[in-house]
Design an enzyme around this catalytic site. Structure first.
Site, PDB file in Angstrom:
ATOM      1  N   LYS A   1      40.158  -2.407  55.178  1.00  0.00           N
ATOM      2  CA  LYS A   1      40.121  -2.041  53.751  1.00  0.00           C
ATOM      3  C   LYS A   1      41.394  -1.314  53.326  1.00  0.00           C
ATOM      4  CE  LYS A   1      37.978   1.909  52.473  1.00  0.00           C
ATOM      5  NZ  LYS A   1      38.694   2.896  51.641  1.00  0.00           N
ATOM      6  N   ASN A   2      41.825  -0.351  54.124  1.00  0.00           N
ATOM      7  CA  ASN A   2      42.947   0.486  53.686  1.00  0.00           C
ATOM      8  C   ASN A   2      44.301  -0.195  53.857  1.00  0.00           C
ATOM      9  OD1 ASN A   2      41.154   2.362  52.859  1.00  0.00           O
ATOM     10  ND2 ASN A   2      41.438   3.763  54.577  1.00  0.00           N
TER      11      ASN A   2
ATOM     12  N   ARG B   1      40.186   5.819  43.660  1.00  0.00           N
ATOM     13  CA  ARG B   1      41.441   6.533  43.950  1.00  0.00           C
ATOM     14  C   ARG B   1      42.517   5.607  44.509  1.00  0.00           C
ATOM     15  NH1 ARG B   1      43.074  11.371  44.153  1.00  0.00           N
ATOM     16  NH2 ARG B   1      44.614  10.474  45.559  1.00  0.00           N
TER      17      ARG B   1
ATOM     18  N   CYS C   1      37.975  14.123  44.574  1.00  0.00           N
ATOM     19  CA  CYS C   1      36.711  13.479  44.908  1.00  0.00           C
ATOM     20  C   CYS C   1      35.977  14.388  45.876  1.00  0.00           C
ATOM     21  CB  CYS C   1      36.932  12.078  45.463  1.00  0.00           C
ATOM     22  SG  CYS C   1      37.665  12.070  47.085  1.00  0.00           S
TER      23      CYS C   1
ATOM     24  N   ARG D   1      42.870  15.965  46.471  1.00  0.00           N
ATOM     25  CA  ARG D   1      43.613  14.715  46.500  1.00  0.00           C
ATOM     26  C   ARG D   1      44.701  14.595  45.418  1.00  0.00           C
ATOM     27  NH1 ARG D   1      39.934   9.916  48.569  1.00  0.00           N
ATOM     28  NH2 ARG D   1      41.930   9.414  49.530  1.00  0.00           N
ATOM     29  N   PRO D   2      45.693  15.477  45.447  1.00  0.00           N
ATOM     30  CA  PRO D   2      46.795  15.387  44.479  1.00  0.00           C
ATOM     31  C   PRO D   2      47.677  14.172  44.738  1.00  0.00           C
ATOM     32  CG  PRO D   2      47.289  17.027  46.153  1.00  0.00           C
ATOM     33  CD  PRO D   2      45.895  16.524  46.445  1.00  0.00           C
ATOM     34  N   ILE D   3      48.541  13.832  43.774  1.00  0.00           N
ATOM     35  CA  ILE D   3      49.504  12.733  43.978  1.00  0.00           C
ATOM     36  C   ILE D   3      50.945  13.228  43.780  1.00  0.00           C
ATOM     37  CG2 ILE D   3      47.936  10.804  43.446  1.00  0.00           C
ATOM     38  CD1 ILE D   3      49.440  10.722  40.661  1.00  0.00           C
TER      39      ILE D   3
ATOM     40  N   LEU E   1      53.182  14.059  45.812  1.00  0.00           N
ATOM     41  CA  LEU E   1      54.199  13.481  46.704  1.00  0.00           C
ATOM     42  C   LEU E   1      54.585  12.062  46.260  1.00  0.00           C
ATOM     43  CD1 LEU E   1      52.709  14.779  50.080  1.00  0.00           C
ATOM     44  CD2 LEU E   1      54.738  15.668  48.903  1.00  0.00           C
TER      45      LEU E   1
ATOM     46  N   ASP F   1      39.078   9.760  58.917  1.00  0.00           N
ATOM     47  CA  ASP F   1      38.056   8.788  58.526  1.00  0.00           C
ATOM     48  C   ASP F   1      37.015   8.537  59.623  1.00  0.00           C
ATOM     49  OD1 ASP F   1      39.283   8.553  56.081  1.00  0.00           O
ATOM     50  OD2 ASP F   1      40.299   6.675  56.532  1.00  0.00           O
TER      51      ASP F   1
ATOM     52  N   ILE G   1      42.944  17.373  57.360  1.00  0.00           N
ATOM     53  CA  ILE G   1      43.536  16.523  56.313  1.00  0.00           C
ATOM     54  C   ILE G   1      42.915  16.819  54.940  1.00  0.00           C
ATOM     55  CG2 ILE G   1      44.093  14.136  55.619  1.00  0.00           C
ATOM     56  CD1 ILE G   1      45.376  14.897  58.288  1.00  0.00           C
TER      57      ILE G   1
ATOM     58  N   ARG H   1      31.356   0.249  49.925  1.00  0.00           N
ATOM     59  CA  ARG H   1      32.775   0.324  49.545  1.00  0.00           C
ATOM     60  C   ARG H   1      33.665  -0.012  50.745  1.00  0.00           C
ATOM     61  NH1 ARG H   1      34.393   5.710  48.442  1.00  0.00           N
ATOM     62  NH2 ARG H   1      36.347   4.604  48.682  1.00  0.00           N
TER      63      ARG H   1
HETATM   64  N1  EPU Z   1      48.449  14.886  49.688  1.00  0.00           N
HETATM   65  C1  EPU Z   1      49.199  15.734  48.902  1.00  0.00           C
HETATM   66  N2  EPU Z   1      49.962  15.192  47.913  1.00  0.00           N
HETATM   67  C2  EPU Z   1      50.023  13.853  47.688  1.00  0.00           C
HETATM   68  C3  EPU Z   1      49.265  12.987  48.508  1.00  0.00           C
HETATM   69  C4  EPU Z   1      48.480  13.543  49.490  1.00  0.00           C
HETATM   70  O1  EPU Z   1      49.171  16.953  49.084  1.00  0.00           O
HETATM   71  O2  EPU Z   1      50.745  13.445  46.786  1.00  0.00           O
HETATM   72  C5  EPU Z   1      47.619  15.440  50.753  1.00  0.00           C
HETATM   73  C6  EPU Z   1      46.140  15.108  50.551  1.00  0.00           C
HETATM   74  O3  EPU Z   1      45.512  16.025  49.690  1.00  0.00           O
HETATM   75  C7  EPU Z   1      45.632  15.190  51.968  1.00  0.00           C
HETATM   76  C8  EPU Z   1      46.800  14.642  52.774  1.00  0.00           C
HETATM   77  O4  EPU Z   1      47.945  14.791  51.948  1.00  0.00           O
HETATM   78  O5  EPU Z   1      45.435  16.545  52.310  1.00  0.00           O
HETATM   79  C9  EPU Z   1      46.689  13.199  53.218  1.00  0.00           C
HETATM   80  O6  EPU Z   1      46.328  12.381  52.137  1.00  0.00           O
HETATM   81  P1  EPU Z   1      46.839  10.872  52.003  1.00  0.00           P
HETATM   82  O7  EPU Z   1      47.735  10.783  50.830  1.00  0.00           O
HETATM   83  O8  EPU Z   1      47.375  10.420  53.309  1.00  0.00           O
HETATM   84  O9  EPU Z   1      45.494  10.110  51.675  1.00  0.00           O
HETATM   85  P2  EPU Z   1      45.384   8.779  50.814  1.00  0.00           P
HETATM   86  O10 EPU Z   1      46.594   7.985  51.039  1.00  0.00           O
HETATM   87  O11 EPU Z   1      44.993   9.108  49.425  1.00  0.00           O
HETATM   88  C10 EPU Z   1      44.327   7.242  52.640  1.00  0.00           C
HETATM   89  C11 EPU Z   1      43.040   6.504  52.841  1.00  0.00           C
HETATM   90  C12 EPU Z   1      41.917   7.483  53.103  1.00  0.00           C
HETATM   91  C13 EPU Z   1      42.267   8.305  54.339  1.00  0.00           C
HETATM   92  C14 EPU Z   1      43.615   9.008  54.127  1.00  0.00           C
HETATM   93  C15 EPU Z   1      44.100   9.774  55.346  1.00  0.00           C
HETATM   94  C16 EPU Z   1      43.286   4.515  51.477  1.00  0.00           C
HETATM   95  C17 EPU Z   1      42.832   3.731  50.305  1.00  0.00           C
HETATM   96  N3  EPU Z   1      42.737   5.709  51.653  1.00  0.00           N
HETATM   97  O12 EPU Z   1      44.144   8.072  51.497  1.00  0.00           O
HETATM   98  O13 EPU Z   1      40.760   6.696  53.389  1.00  0.00           O
HETATM   99  O14 EPU Z   1      41.267   9.262  54.578  1.00  0.00           O
HETATM  100  O15 EPU Z   1      44.623   8.027  53.801  1.00  0.00           O
HETATM  101  O16 EPU Z   1      44.189   8.948  56.444  1.00  0.00           O
HETATM  102  O17 EPU Z   1      44.113   4.067  52.253  1.00  0.00           O
HETATM  103  C18 EPU Z   1      38.458   6.202  53.553  1.00  0.00           C
HETATM  104  O18 EPU Z   1      38.772   5.045  53.875  1.00  0.00           O
HETATM  105  O19 EPU Z   1      37.286   6.644  53.650  1.00  0.00           O
HETATM  106  C19 EPU Z   1      39.497   7.100  53.027  1.00  0.00           C
HETATM  107  C20 EPU Z   1      39.220   8.197  52.332  1.00  0.00           C
END
Ligand code: EPU
Length: 420
Positions: free
Chosen positions: A22-23, A91, A115, A120-122, A124, A306, A328, A398
């Protein structure tokens, strides 16, 4: 809303086919927006999140056709603004932003909220877009990024919890069509990022260093259509591996990749499960009593967040104390109170859960709160005495293709109660 009814206590036996990841699917589907030419993605899992991403591509103007587990996408003409409500619902849809910015030099999508697993900020993702020369503005619930030209640069994308998976994916996709060279430091090393880069390279992108913390992207003028087969879902594979251990069973994970699962298989081995590599996949077997193991979640190649909830369910069944630390996502312990309904003894202390395992679990009605928490409840239910009803199964749908069907094939007594 559908629920799952599980009669626990049956060891799982047999072979389970692992679906596409999925990811990896979500950013790879988004990447098809980078070219007007047709792209073909194979081994797509039949999941609500994937269908949802296909809807977003359609909304943005792409033609999407599904044939079995293959999707054909052609994004001849696309718009740069995502539908507010559609994007907000999932997301993962934030990863359309990089491709839109790369191809159109402008992208507007609704700002994803937090969530149940954390804020879950963006920031970065946005830092990376800005480093490529984009102007980024947040206004009326949308995040807008635009640039006259995108120009490659060196950037550091590490955050509070280390690297970001979708942030790395997003910036890498935008940078494929930037002028010059982009270097991402503290890039995510997850196999899903590597799979995305493989697809982008098949489209004509120039990327090196994927799978390491330094990724270098040399921009090209345009990308062309390509075909790609997704990697197997390592989180689904880990979940069935833990199901075998939890039920004293013996299960072969057909098509799973051991090289993506080192941290999980290592912990299962430490706890006493037997792991063998066979011609058709990875065999996981448990005969005797398991031992408790401590776990800390980390970016890849550390133990995946995960799989934290599923491992906690296993430790709740294992006599002794184990400490599970979540590094995480700050609030990814929603499963703890639901596991307690089945009789698990778990205390939260800051970022750690102290699991006093080995108390007998007995079935109860429980509520799924997020995808992986729901999987943990299913695993606990498979091992518990009596009947467990897991409500709000849409969370599981999902991310787990046909979970009840696959578990039934392994001998589990599980049925889906469909709400009209
Ligand atoms: N973070 C920031 N700023 C950002 C982005 C992330 O501070 O701009 C922080 C997050 O808050 C978190 C950490 O960095 O503390 C890691 O987050 P990441 O960005 O890696 O997560 P993601 O890319 O949003 C993906 C997977 C998640 C999985 C995480 C970590 C997808 C669609 N989602 O999320 O999958 O838990 O990486 O491996 O690829 C799931 O499948 O159940 C799921 C939640």
């Amino acid at each position: 809303m559908d629920s799952l009814l599980i009669k626990g206590g049956t060891p799982l036996h047999g072979e389970v086919a692992i679906s596409g990841a999925k990811n990896a699917a979500l950013p790879i589907l988004a990447a098809t927006l980078l070219t007007p030419e047709p792209c073909i993605i194979r081994r797509l899992p039949n999941l609500s999140d994937v269908r949802f991403m296909a809807q977003i591509l359609t909304w943005l103007g792409a033609q999407v056709r599904t044939e079995g587990d293959t999707l054909r996408v052609q994004a001849k003409k696309i718009k740069g603004v995502g539908d507010y409500d559609l994007i907000r619902k999932m997301r993962g849809s934030i990863c359309v932003m990089g491709p839109l910015l790369g191809r159109l030099k402008r992208a507007s999508v609704s700002l994803p909220g937090g969530c149940v697993i954390g804020a879950r900020p963006i920031n970065l993702h946005l830092k990376g877009f800005a480093a490529l020369g984009a102007k980024v503005v947040i206004k009326e619930g949308y995040v807008h990024a635009s640039a006259k030209r995108l120009v490659g640069s060196a950037m550091f994308l590490g955050g509070r919890a280390g690297s970001t998976v979708l942030g790395t994916a997003n910036v890498m996709m935008a940078a494929t069509l930037a002028e010059g060279v982009t270097v991402i430091e503290s890039a995510a090393c997850e196999p899903e990022v590597v799979d995305l880069a493989k697809f982008l390279c098949a489209m004509g992108a120039k990327i090196s260093g994927v799978g390491s913390p330094t990724i270098t992207i040399t921009g090209v003028k345009e990308l062309h259509g390509a075909e790609h087969e997704l990697i197997p879902d390592r989180i689904e594979a880990a979940t069935y591996a833990i199901a075998a251990a939890a039920t004293r069973g013996e299960v072969t994970l057909r098509g799973a990749r051991a090289d993506h699962l080192h941290a999980v298989l290592d912990k299962l081995k430490d706890s006493g499960a037997k792991i063998e590599h066979t011609a058709s996949g990875i065999l996981v077997r448990r005969n005797g009593t398991l031992r408790p193991v401590d776990i800390t979640t980390l970016p890849y190649s550390g133990f995946p967040t995960d799989v934290q909830a599923q491992m906690m369910a296993l430790m709740a069944l294992t006599p002794g104390i184990s400490i599970i630390t979540e590094r995480i996502f700050e609030s990814r312990f929603m499963h703890v109170s639901e596991l307690a309904r089945l009789g698990a003894d778990i205390e939260i202390e800051g970022p750690s859960a102290i699991v006093k395992g080995g108390k007998p679990l007995s079935g109860a009605p429980v509520m799924a709160s997020d995808l992986r928490a729901s999987a943990a409840l299913v695993l606990a239910g498979l091992a518990a005495r009596g009947t467990t009803q897991v409500n709000r199964v849409y969370h599981i749908d999902r991310g787990y293709e046909n979970i009840d069907g696959k578990l039934r094939e392994l001998g589990a007594r599980i049925e889906r109660i469909e709400e009209p």
